[in-house]
Design a protein around this motif. Structure first.
Motif: not given
Length: 146
Positions: A1-8
């Motif tokens: 989930m952290w990776g998705i937020l950082v990518a966004l």
């Protein structure tokens, strides 16, 4: 989930940065604004380095593949091309094309295992996904006559 937020967050910041850099270029020039972007990024990195541990800068001399040191050079050309594309296409259209190009090149890098990236198998569904994204760009760009 952290990776998705950082990518966004990364994508959002890239769009805002592109708009800022394009506006700066209109008031200065392409290479003055690009230089400022790179110098200000360098100063932020120095400040972060001073406050977060001060790893050895000499480690750069020991990297295995010297071509990976070209990220900053590529970054300067990314800044220039984002400015030029946003200036001529507008932020939304430019961002969509930039993302499609990123996706296509990243997939080719993975499929062929370029630059030491772990090789993955070719999948038609990923090509279809890119085609759908390209169709989305065409629909988004489509202007109706009123």
């Amino acid at each position: 989930m952290w990776g998705i937020l950082v990518a966004l967050l990364s994508g959002a910041l890239m769009s805002v940065q592109g708009v800022f850099n394009t506006a700066l270029t209109k008031q200065t020039s392409l290479w003055v604004s690009t230089g400022w972007v790179q110098i200000s990024a360098f100063l932020v990195c120095i400040a972060a380095w001073l406050f977060t541990g001060r790893d050895k800068i000499t480690d750069l001399a020991r990297v295995d593949h010297k071509y990976i040191l070209l990220g900053g050079v590529i970054g300067a050309f990314i800044t220039v091309t984002v400015i030029q594309s946003m200036s001529s296409l507008g932020p939304a259209r430019a961002a969509m094309l930039i993302v499609i190009a990123q996706l296509a090149v990243a997939y080719l890098i993975e499929v062929f295992g370029i630059f030491g990236v772990e090789k993955v198998g070719f999948e038609w569904r990923k090509i279809i996904g890119m085609a759908v994204a390209i169709a989305g760009i065409v629909i988004f760009k489509w202007e109706t006559k009123s």
